[in-house]
Motif scaffolding. Structure first.
Motif, PDB file in Angstrom:
ATOM      1  N   GLY A  62       0.804  -1.211   0.000  1.00  0.00           N
ATOM      2  CA  GLY A  62       0.000   0.000   0.000  1.00  0.00           C
ATOM      3  C   GLY A  62       0.834   1.257   0.000  1.00  0.00           C
ATOM      4  N   GLY A  63       0.151   2.327   0.315  1.00  0.00           N
ATOM      5  CA  GLY A  63       0.781   3.635   0.229  1.00  0.00           C
ATOM      6  C   GLY A  63       0.600   4.172  -1.169  1.00  0.00           C
ATOM      7  N   GLY A  64       1.206   5.271  -1.431  1.00  0.00           N
ATOM      8  CA  GLY A  64       1.065   5.821  -2.763  1.00  0.00           C
ATOM      9  C   GLY A  64       1.866   7.094  -2.932  1.00  0.00           C
ATOM     10  N   LEU A  65       2.333   7.289  -4.117  1.00  0.00           N
ATOM     11  CA  LEU A  65       3.053   8.498  -4.472  1.00  0.00           C
ATOM     12  C   LEU A  65       2.235   9.236  -5.523  1.00  0.00           C
ATOM     13  CD1 LEU A  65       6.586   6.900  -4.802  1.00  0.00           C
ATOM     14  CD2 LEU A  65       5.763   8.322  -2.925  1.00  0.00           C
ATOM     15  N   HIS A  66       2.541  10.489  -5.723  1.00  0.00           N
ATOM     16  CA  HIS A  66       1.821  11.291  -6.709  1.00  0.00           C
ATOM     17  C   HIS A  66       2.233  10.880  -8.116  1.00  0.00           C
ATOM     18  CE1 HIS A  66       0.219  14.160  -3.739  1.00  0.00           C
ATOM     19  NE2 HIS A  66       1.333  13.895  -3.097  1.00  0.00           N
ATOM     20  N   ALA A  67       1.248  10.755  -9.018  1.00  0.00           N
ATOM     21  CA  ALA A  67       1.524  10.409 -10.416  1.00  0.00           C
ATOM     22  C   ALA A  67       1.705  11.660 -11.270  1.00  0.00           C
ATOM     23  CB  ALA A  67       0.389   9.561 -10.981  1.00  0.00           C
ATOM     24  N   THR A  68       1.302  12.813 -10.747  1.00  0.00           N
ATOM     25  CA  THR A  68       1.414  14.064 -11.504  1.00  0.00           C
ATOM     26  C   THR A  68       1.955  15.169 -10.608  1.00  0.00           C
ATOM     27  OG1 THR A  68      -0.844  14.726 -10.957  1.00  0.00           O
ATOM     28  CG2 THR A  68      -0.541  13.490 -13.002  1.00  0.00           C
ATOM     29  N   THR A  69       2.418  16.237 -11.260  1.00  0.00           N
ATOM     30  CA  THR A  69       2.862  17.426 -10.531  1.00  0.00           C
ATOM     31  C   THR A  69       1.915  18.578 -10.863  1.00  0.00           C
ATOM     32  OG1 THR A  69       4.290  18.250 -12.301  1.00  0.00           O
ATOM     33  CG2 THR A  69       5.270  16.689 -10.736  1.00  0.00           C
ATOM     34  N   GLU A  70       1.983  19.630 -10.086  1.00  0.00           N
ATOM     35  CA  GLU A  70       1.116  20.789 -10.334  1.00  0.00           C
ATOM     36  C   GLU A  70       1.382  21.437 -11.681  1.00  0.00           C
ATOM     37  OE1 GLU A  70       1.141  23.624  -7.173  1.00  0.00           O
ATOM     38  OE2 GLU A  70       0.379  22.193  -5.701  1.00  0.00           O
ATOM     39  N   ASP A  71       2.610  21.315 -12.195  1.00  0.00           N
ATOM     40  CA  ASP A  71       2.919  21.946 -13.474  1.00  0.00           C
ATOM     41  C   ASP A  71       2.831  20.976 -14.667  1.00  0.00           C
ATOM     42  OD1 ASP A  71       5.201  20.579 -12.692  1.00  0.00           O
ATOM     43  OD2 ASP A  71       6.586  22.179 -13.199  1.00  0.00           O
ATOM     44  N   GLY A  72       2.165  19.823 -14.485  1.00  0.00           N
ATOM     45  CA  GLY A  72       1.812  18.964 -15.608  1.00  0.00           C
ATOM     46  C   GLY A  72       2.670  17.754 -15.891  1.00  0.00           C
ATOM     47  N   TRP A  73       3.790  17.573 -15.200  1.00  0.00           N
ATOM     48  CA  TRP A  73       4.595  16.382 -15.418  1.00  0.00           C
ATOM     49  C   TRP A  73       3.843  15.155 -14.922  1.00  0.00           C
ATOM     50  CZ3 TRP A  73       9.105  16.320 -18.072  1.00  0.00           C
ATOM     51  CH2 TRP A  73       9.703  17.529 -18.303  1.00  0.00           C
ATOM     52  N   THR A  74       3.982  14.044 -15.620  1.00  0.00           N
ATOM     53  CA  THR A  74       3.285  12.808 -15.264  1.00  0.00           C
ATOM     54  C   THR A  74       4.256  11.635 -15.355  1.00  0.00           C
ATOM     55  OG1 THR A  74       1.209  13.658 -16.148  1.00  0.00           O
ATOM     56  CG2 THR A  74       1.355  11.290 -15.872  1.00  0.00           C
ATOM     57  N   VAL A  75       4.107  10.686 -14.448  1.00  0.00           N
ATOM     58  CA  VAL A  75       4.893   9.457 -14.499  1.00  0.00           C
ATOM     59  C   VAL A  75       3.914   8.294 -14.690  1.00  0.00           C
ATOM     60  CG1 VAL A  75       4.960   9.114 -11.984  1.00  0.00           C
ATOM     61  CG2 VAL A  75       6.748   8.151 -13.405  1.00  0.00           C
ATOM     62  N   ASP A  76       4.249   7.408 -15.626  1.00  0.00           N
ATOM     63  CA  ASP A  76       3.432   6.225 -15.911  1.00  0.00           C
ATOM     64  C   ASP A  76       4.316   4.986 -15.869  1.00  0.00           C
ATOM     65  OD1 ASP A  76       0.638   7.095 -16.839  1.00  0.00           O
ATOM     66  OD2 ASP A  76       1.949   8.414 -17.998  1.00  0.00           O
ATOM     67  N   VAL A  77       3.724   3.869 -15.473  1.00  0.00           N
ATOM     68  CA  VAL A  77       4.401   2.577 -15.521  1.00  0.00           C
ATOM     69  C   VAL A  77       3.739   1.774 -16.634  1.00  0.00           C
ATOM     70  CG1 VAL A  77       4.901   0.446 -14.272  1.00  0.00           C
ATOM     71  CG2 VAL A  77       4.969   2.644 -13.071  1.00  0.00           C
ATOM     72  N   VAL A  78       4.545   1.285 -17.567  1.00  0.00           N
ATOM     73  CA  VAL A  78       4.037   0.491 -18.684  1.00  0.00           C
ATOM     74  C   VAL A  78       4.817  -0.818 -18.734  1.00  0.00           C
ATOM     75  CG1 VAL A  78       3.290   2.510 -20.011  1.00  0.00           C
ATOM     76  CG2 VAL A  78       5.596   1.612 -20.336  1.00  0.00           C
ATOM     77  N   ALA A  79       4.237  -1.822 -19.365  1.00  0.00           N
ATOM     78  CA  ALA A  79       4.892  -3.135 -19.446  1.00  0.00           C
ATOM     79  C   ALA A  79       4.770  -3.709 -20.856  1.00  0.00           C
ATOM     80  CB  ALA A  79       4.303  -4.077 -18.409  1.00  0.00           C
ATOM     81  N   PRO A  80       5.422  -3.094 -21.851  1.00  0.00           N
ATOM     82  CA  PRO A  80       5.333  -3.629 -23.210  1.00  0.00           C
ATOM     83  C   PRO A  80       6.024  -4.986 -23.350  1.00  0.00           C
ATOM     84  CG  PRO A  80       6.949  -1.872 -23.119  1.00  0.00           C
ATOM     85  CD  PRO A  80       6.259  -1.902 -21.783  1.00  0.00           C
ATOM     86  N   ASP A  81       6.945  -5.291 -22.424  1.00  0.00           N
ATOM     87  CA  ASP A  81       7.665  -6.562 -22.426  1.00  0.00           C
ATOM     88  C   ASP A  81       7.475  -7.217 -21.063  1.00  0.00           C
ATOM     89  OD1 ASP A  81       9.360  -8.615 -23.254  1.00  0.00           O
ATOM     90  OD2 ASP A  81      11.165  -7.544 -22.626  1.00  0.00           O
ATOM     91  N   TRP A  82       6.197  -7.419 -20.683  1.00  0.00           N
ATOM     92  CA  TRP A  82       5.874  -7.960 -19.364  1.00  0.00           C
ATOM     93  C   TRP A  82       6.641  -9.246 -19.138  1.00  0.00           C
ATOM     94  CZ3 TRP A  82       3.860 -12.205 -16.989  1.00  0.00           C
ATOM     95  CH2 TRP A  82       3.475 -12.023 -15.677  1.00  0.00           C
ATOM     96  N   PRO A  83       7.176  -9.477 -17.958  1.00  0.00           N
ATOM     97  CA  PRO A  83       6.963  -8.768 -16.699  1.00  0.00           C
ATOM     98  C   PRO A  83       7.920  -7.599 -16.456  1.00  0.00           C
ATOM     99  CG  PRO A  83       8.237 -10.716 -16.242  1.00  0.00           C
ATOM    100  CD  PRO A  83       7.965 -10.704 -17.733  1.00  0.00           C
ATOM    101  N   ASN A  84       8.764  -7.287 -17.407  1.00  0.00           N
ATOM    102  CA  ASN A  84       9.686  -6.161 -17.243  1.00  0.00           C
ATOM    103  C   ASN A  84       8.928  -4.857 -17.439  1.00  0.00           C
ATOM    104  OD1 ASN A  84      11.794  -7.996 -16.940  1.00  0.00           O
ATOM    105  ND2 ASN A  84      12.198  -8.034 -19.118  1.00  0.00           N
TER     106      ASN A  84
END
Length: 104
Positions: free
Chosen positions: A25-47
């Motif tokens: 659990g827990g959580g971090l912010h996925a976005t910032t106030e000025d529009g930056w975003t972080v995403d997690v993707v897995a095009p070569d799952w499980p990596n």
């Protein structure tokens, strides 16, 4: 009453509560106030890969201009990725490492 998703800091952060995130659990912010975003993707799952974008849309724009592939979890299991509350620090945590980026 909600769950406290923070813990006491230590050293220079001894008087500060620090947000936590991880397997249970827990959580971090996925976005910032000025529009930056972080995403997690897995095009070569499980990596999994961590992608940073300037406008929140990794599916438009040009790599290296609008979005950047910043982390590839091919040797350890990804545990968490996100921004601090201020949006000035980005963390990526795996089962073996923690990587931090900070902007001034």
């Amino acid at each position: 009453m909600g769950t406290d998703l923070s813990c006491p800091g230590f050293g220079p952060l001894a008087d500060t509560r620090v947000r936590i995130a991880g397997l249970f659990g827990g959580g971090l912010h996925a976005t910032t106030e000025d529009g930056w975003t972080v995403d997690v993707v897995a095009p070569d799952w499980p990596n999994e890969r961590v992608v940073l974008s300037i406008d929140g849309d990794i599916y438009r724009g040009t790599a290296g201009t609008h979005w950047w592939h910043i982390f590839h979890s091919d040797y350890s299991e990804l545990r968490a990725a996100g921004f601090s509350a201020t949006g000035r620090t980005l963390v990526v945590a795996t089962s073996s490492d923690i990587t931090l980026w900070h902007r001034g």
